[in-house]
Design a protein around this motif. Structure first.
Motif, short mmCIF file in Angstrom:
data_model
loop_
_atom_site.label_atom_id
_atom_site.label_comp_id
_atom_site.label_asym_id
_atom_site.label_seq_id
_atom_site.Cartn_x
_atom_site.Cartn_y
_atom_site.Cartn_z
N PHE A 1 -8.83 15.54 24.44
CA PHE A 1 -7.89 16.65 24.29
C PHE A 1 -8.54 17.97 24.69
CE2 PHE A 1 -5.56 14.18 20.72
CZ PHE A 1 -4.90 13.44 21.68
N GLY A 2 -9.77 18.19 24.23
CA GLY A 2 -10.47 19.43 24.56
C GLY A 2 -10.73 19.55 26.05
N TYR A 3 -11.11 18.45 26.69
CA TYR A 3 -11.39 18.49 28.13
C TYR A 3 -10.13 18.86 28.91
CZ TYR A 3 -12.29 16.80 32.84
OH TYR A 3 -12.40 16.72 34.20
N ASN A 4 -9.00 18.21 28.61
CA ASN A 4 -7.77 18.51 29.34
C ASN A 4 -7.33 19.96 29.14
OD1 ASN A 4 -7.48 15.94 30.44
ND2 ASN A 4 -6.41 15.15 28.64
N TYR A 5 -7.47 20.46 27.92
CA TYR A 5 -7.10 21.85 27.66
C TYR A 5 -7.99 22.80 28.45
CZ TYR A 5 -6.85 26.29 25.13
OH TYR A 5 -6.74 27.61 24.81
N LEU A 6 -9.31 22.58 28.38
CA LEU A 6 -10.24 23.48 29.06
C LEU A 6 -10.11 23.36 30.58
CD1 LEU A 6 -13.39 22.93 26.82
CD2 LEU A 6 -11.94 24.96 26.91
N ALA A 7 -9.89 22.13 31.07
CA ALA A 7 -9.75 21.95 32.52
C ALA A 7 -8.56 22.74 33.05
CB ALA A 7 -9.59 20.47 32.84
#
Length: 568
Positions: free
Chosen positions: A534-540
């Protein structure tokens, strides 16, 4: 008046401190296993109170701390629910390496329809001396009880030593409860006047059998016999025959034959399978008994009693000896957890049971996953703060840039987190090198403008690297976390099954804690991967937006420079 006050105070103190007398039997013992026999409808329901029942208590990694106990189990003690009354017990098996043990306990009484039948198995006292115990725990009506404990080739005598078998017995180390006798078609025989009984009873015989052949005589005593006819149990006494219940091969079955009250009753696996009225004339049963004529398989826990065992007795014996999970509930306690339990607290939770049963390899995997989780959270926090500040500063700079009439005079100070401000600074440096905006300076040629753009593009790449730095740690957590957790689970399951195979105890109470604990490694792996995903998709998505803004800004900056200071 003083006496009245003293009595009142004493009664008040007794009412306020009820748990002190039941808190812990002996403070020198560091752990205990609380064992509950549930005879209510939710467990194995019984309708009558039973006394002198002897049950095996199976200890395993899920309900007993073998590391805290002495290696030979000599510090084991068994106490009644009141935490005062020692109970008679006998340790048939204690395997600290594979973390399995069987302790036979004589219950003072068993109340029907309740889950309050409690006993405590204490351990964890290095200074405790071994107690002298005996397998002769059974009530006075027990004429013979054979557990088949012992070494291969030993005789299979009654636990009291008063009834001896006629020959040596071959054993299977991993039987139903402990060791079991292996039948080879030749009968195992016992003889004693204690075994004599009237043909009309009272007389009770029970045993466990795991057949390999489906036809033969399981036991015989005079005219009383129990045979298998193509897998069907058939009890016979004179002219009376009770047949019922099928016994599949390679599966343990509990069989009991009860003679008395004018009936011949056959029980299979704790339930009545058939009954027949006794003939008017019966022949006295002799003092000789044999088991296994013409049969191959395993036999365990043979009991002969000079009384009529009730239906509830047979049901309870079957459930207790087969480790029925609905009947027997056991969990490990420390003094603190026991105190909380008696004060109305909860018993050990499911998660605590899982943690207590984690193997070393699972702890290693979960430890690595814990480190990965901390790193992933740190990266997500750091990047979330970075992109938040960058968006804010970029918005302010872009407003100032678009409001300025001269591309050389934009105020970019005080915006340390703005990538656009830094790109503007890179472009401005290139323009200053070329004396753009100075009196007498020449307009920029197309090649000069391309050189300025190339310099800004280089800084744009470096800014992109800074934005995406450490994001790879999130991708490692996303892809590697579940696989690492799965590795811990597979290794944990392998270790659990290897220990069960070595010990031969295949009941669900021995297997379930280890398997459930092994699965905790996979849960930990998913617990790392899912938040990281979840964090990766948001930050990406946020970084992609900032990267797009930088590309747009570079084009916009170069276009304005070309319009203002380029050659015409």
């Amino acid at each position: 008046m003083k006496i009245k006050h003293i009595l009142t105070s004493a009664l008040f103190a007794a009412a306020c401190l009820p748990s002190l007398s039941h808190a812990w039997w002996n403070g020198d013992f560091k752990q205990r296993t609380k064992v509950v026999l549930n005879t209510s409808a939710q467990g194995v329901e019984t309708k009558e109170a039973l006394s002198g029942v002897v049950v095996p208590v199976r200890l395993h990694a899920g309900n007993f701390d073998f590391l805290a106990a002495k290696p030979d189990g000599s510090d084991i003690r068994v106490v009644a629910a009141d935490d005062k009354t020692p109970l008679k017990f006998w340790v048939e098996r204690f395997d600290g390496t594979n973390e399995l043990a069987v302790v036979w306990v004589q219950l003072p009484n068993t109340l029907p329809g309740t889950d309050k039948n409690v006993l405590h198995v204490y351990a964890g006292n290095e200074a405790a001396a071994a107690e002298s115990t005996s397998p002769a725990l059974f009530d006075g009506a027990m004429a013979m009880a054979v557990t088949f404990a012992g070494k291969p080739g030993d005789a299979a005598d009654d636990v009291s030593g008063q009834v001896r078998s006629s020959a040596a017995v071959q054993r299977e180390a991993n039987g139903l409860i402990g060791a079991a006798a292996r039948l080879d078609g030749q009968p195992i025989a016992w003889a004693s006047d204690k075994l004599k009984a009237a043909g009309s009873g009272p007389h009770s015989i029970s045993l466990w059998f795991k057949p390999e052949a489906v036809t033969g005589t399981l036991f015989k005593q005079g005219t009383l016999s129990l045979a298998l006819d193509n897998g069907k149990a058939v009890a016979t006494l004179g002219s009376a025959t009770a047949a019922g219940g099928n016994l599949p091969t390679s599966a343990w079955a509990h069989l009991a034959v009860i003679v008395g009250n004018g009936k011949l009753v056959l029980y299979v696996n704790g339930a009545q399978a058939a009954e027949a009225p006794l003939p008017a004339v019966t022949v006295t049963l002799p003092g000789e008994l044999s088991v296994g004529q013409g049969l191959t398989g395993l036999v365990d826990q043979l009991e002969v009693a000079s009384t009529v065992r009730s239906a509830d007795w047979v049901k309870l014996a079957h459930a207790a000896q087969s480790a029925d999970a609905r009947l027997v509930l056991a969990n490990t306690q420390t003094p603190d957890s026991a105190k909380a339990d008696e004060e109305g607290g909860h018993e050990q939770g499911h998660f605590a049971i899982l943690v207590n049963n984690l193997t070393v390899d699972a702890w290693v995997v979960i430890g690595i996953l814990g480190i990965m989780f901390v790193i992933a959270v740190w990266v997500m926090y750091e990047k979330a703060v970075l992109v938040g500040r960058a968006d804010k500063d970029n918005t302010q700079f872009l407003k100032a840039f678009r409001g300025a009439k001269d591309v050389m005079t934009v105020e970019a100070d005080g915006l340390p987190h703005s990538q656009l401000a830094r790109l503007y600074g890179a472009g401005l440096r290139e323009l200053v090198k070329r004396d753009v905006g100075q009196p007498g300076s020449l307009p920029l040629s197309g090649a000069s403008i391309d050189a300025v753009k190339a310099s800004i593009d280089a800084d744009l790449v470096r800014e992109s690297h800074t934005l995406n730095s450490k994001i790879v740690l999130l991708t490692i957590a996303i892809s590697g976390g579940p696989f690492l957790g799965l590795l811990g689970t597979v290794v944990g399951v392998m270790i659990t099954f290897a220990a069960i195979a070595a010990a031969g105890d295949v009941n669900v109470n021995a297997i379930a804690p280890g398997i459930a604990a092994a699965l905790l490694a996979t849960v930990a792996g998913l617990g790392v991967a899912i938040p990281a995903l979840f964090g990766y998709n948001y930050l990406a998505a946020r970084i992609k937006n900032i990267s797009s803004d930088m590309n747009i800004f570079v084009d916009e900056f170069v276009t304005r420079v070309a319009e203002t200071h380029g050659a015409r």
